[in-house]
Design an enzyme around this catalytic site. Sequence first.
Site, PDB file in Angstrom:
ATOM      1  N   GLU A 128     -16.482   6.606   3.432  1.00  0.00           N
ATOM      2  CA  GLU A 128     -15.847   6.046   4.619  1.00  0.00           C
ATOM      3  C   GLU A 128     -15.824   7.128   5.677  1.00  0.00           C
ATOM      4  O   GLU A 128     -16.288   8.236   5.455  1.00  0.00           O
ATOM      5  CB  GLU A 128     -14.442   5.514   4.321  1.00  0.00           C
ATOM      6  CG  GLU A 128     -13.409   6.564   3.978  1.00  0.00           C
ATOM      7  CD  GLU A 128     -11.986   5.999   3.895  1.00  0.00           C
ATOM      8  OE1 GLU A 128     -11.655   5.074   4.646  1.00  0.00           O
ATOM      9  OE2 GLU A 128     -11.216   6.513   3.078  1.00  0.00           O
ATOM     10  N   ARG A 174       0.820  -1.211   0.000  1.00  0.00           N
ATOM     11  CA  ARG A 174       0.000   0.000   0.000  1.00  0.00           C
ATOM     12  C   ARG A 174       0.855   1.262   0.000  1.00  0.00           C
ATOM     13  O   ARG A 174       0.532   2.236  -0.680  1.00  0.00           O
ATOM     14  CB  ARG A 174      -0.965  -0.011   1.184  1.00  0.00           C
ATOM     15  CG  ARG A 174      -2.026   1.066   1.071  1.00  0.00           C
ATOM     16  CD  ARG A 174      -3.137   0.866   2.078  1.00  0.00           C
ATOM     17  NE  ARG A 174      -2.655   0.991   3.451  1.00  0.00           N
ATOM     18  CZ  ARG A 174      -3.396   0.723   4.518  1.00  0.00           C
ATOM     19  NH1 ARG A 174      -4.646   0.315   4.373  1.00  0.00           N
ATOM     20  NH2 ARG A 174      -2.913   0.858   5.728  1.00  0.00           N
ATOM     21  N   LYS A 184      -2.601   6.794   1.114  1.00  0.00           N
ATOM     22  CA  LYS A 184      -2.525   7.119   2.542  1.00  0.00           C
ATOM     23  C   LYS A 184      -1.539   8.267   2.696  1.00  0.00           C
ATOM     24  O   LYS A 184      -0.368   8.069   3.010  1.00  0.00           O
ATOM     25  CB  LYS A 184      -2.086   5.885   3.334  1.00  0.00           C
ATOM     26  CG  LYS A 184      -2.553   5.914   4.793  1.00  0.00           C
ATOM     27  CD  LYS A 184      -2.376   4.571   5.454  1.00  0.00           C
ATOM     28  CE  LYS A 184      -2.785   4.592   6.907  1.00  0.00           C
ATOM     29  NZ  LYS A 184      -4.251   4.637   7.112  1.00  0.00           N
TER      30      LYS A 184
HETATM   31  C1  LIG Z   1      -5.369   3.898   7.250  1.00  0.00           C
HETATM   32  C2  LIG Z   1      -6.751   4.219   6.837  1.00  0.00           C
HETATM   33  C3  LIG Z   1      -7.806   3.302   6.969  1.00  0.00           C
HETATM   34  C4  LIG Z   1      -7.658   1.972   7.640  1.00  0.00           C
HETATM   35  O1  LIG Z   1      -6.796   1.100   6.985  1.00  0.00           O
HETATM   36  P1  LIG Z   1      -6.209  -0.164   7.773  1.00  0.00           P
HETATM   37  O2  LIG Z   1      -5.281  -0.778   6.797  1.00  0.00           O
HETATM   38  O3  LIG Z   1      -7.336  -1.034   8.111  1.00  0.00           O
HETATM   39  O4  LIG Z   1      -5.517   0.374   8.973  1.00  0.00           O
HETATM   40  C5  LIG Z   1      -9.048   3.675   6.496  1.00  0.00           C
HETATM   41  N1  LIG Z   1      -9.267   4.884   5.951  1.00  0.00           N
HETATM   42  C6  LIG Z   1      -8.282   5.794   5.823  1.00  0.00           C
HETATM   43  C7  LIG Z   1      -8.589   7.106   5.199  1.00  0.00           C
HETATM   44  C8  LIG Z   1      -6.993   5.492   6.253  1.00  0.00           C
HETATM   45  O5  LIG Z   1      -6.025   6.401   6.124  1.00  0.00           O
END
Ligand SMILES: *Cc1c(COP(=O)(O)O)cnc(C)c1O
Length: 341
Positions: free
Chosen positions: A221, A82, A185
């Site tokens: 989300e 990722r 991210k």
């Molecule tokens: C990090 C993150 C998540 C959760 O991802 P995980 O891999 O489950 O920790 C969800 N939404 C956003 C915007 C994120 O930055």
Amino acid sequence: MERANLDYANLPFAYQKTDANIRYWFRNGTWSAGELTADEYIPLHMAATCLHYGQEVFEGLKAYERPDGRVQTFRLMENAKRIQRSARKLFMQPVPDEVFRDAVHRVVRANRRFVPPYGSGATLYIRPLLLGVSPEVGVKPSHDYLFLVLVTPVGPYYKGGLTPVRLIVEERIDRAAPGGVGDAKCGGNYAAGMRATLPVKDKGYAEVLYLDCREKKYLDESGSSNFYAMIGKTFATPASPSILPSITNLSVQQIAKDMDLTVEQRHVSVDELPTFNEAGCLGTAAVITPVESITYRGKDFVYAKDGKAGPLTSELYKRLTAIQWGEAPDPYGWTEIVPEA
Ligand SMILES: *Cc1c(COP(=O)(O)O)cnc(C)c1O
């Protein structure tokens, strides 16, 4: 091993100084061997691209002390993939798989005494960070990069474990657009979300639930976690180009299938809010956060009564955390022991 002297049962979700962080520099086309240091500050040029043009991406994962005293990580290589995707999207130098794994293993070993004891519910949070560090005043990608991994022991994100929280649908502010960087991210997405989240916290909501920004009709989300709803025995989670693909969500979907639930990744409309029997948020920090209610246009849709998570949410949480803590067999190959040297 002598443990760091901390109140492990009451750790906050906050930064604490540990013994070391690890740094790899990408210069002249190659990555350095990785240097452990106790220094909490980084030497950074004032014109570095991460500061001016947002060339910054990060990750979040955890190390768990198992009942047998060994330490394990959860789906480490998914985080590696990722951050590579995030880096490419922001025109940054991707961190190779082996650098990522080496960094996590070395920094966890160097901070072994900070890994909270099994049974405390606390974990060692691992935060990898990639920064463009070359000085530029024109908008162009950096030549040089710093990949840094810091760790800090943390308690459960939401105190009291599986405590349902209230969410409110955000109709005015968008976190990310379909053609944008919502699926990377990057820190910029978080800065952009604070203006939505902070005002609702004062009103007793844990987070907002964003809508798709084109039609304002489909759930996207929440600020830092994915969303799901249980509709009967169907686990439904939004499909959207502006969502960050959560590794917790990916894992919960697998477990849900193995519980004979139907898993659907699809548009989830606000019109479906009355049909949910349970709902939750998914992310490494809190694993699963049950949703007590969702407020939409002044109306509360309630999914968890008496402060208790629903049965399917509780079961998903139980099964996932048992694997993460090394209490249950891991048929999926998700966990990896941190080698002792
Ligand atoms: C990090 C993150 C998540 C959760 O991802 P995980 O891999 O489950 O920790 C969800 N939404 C956003 C915007 C994120 O930055």
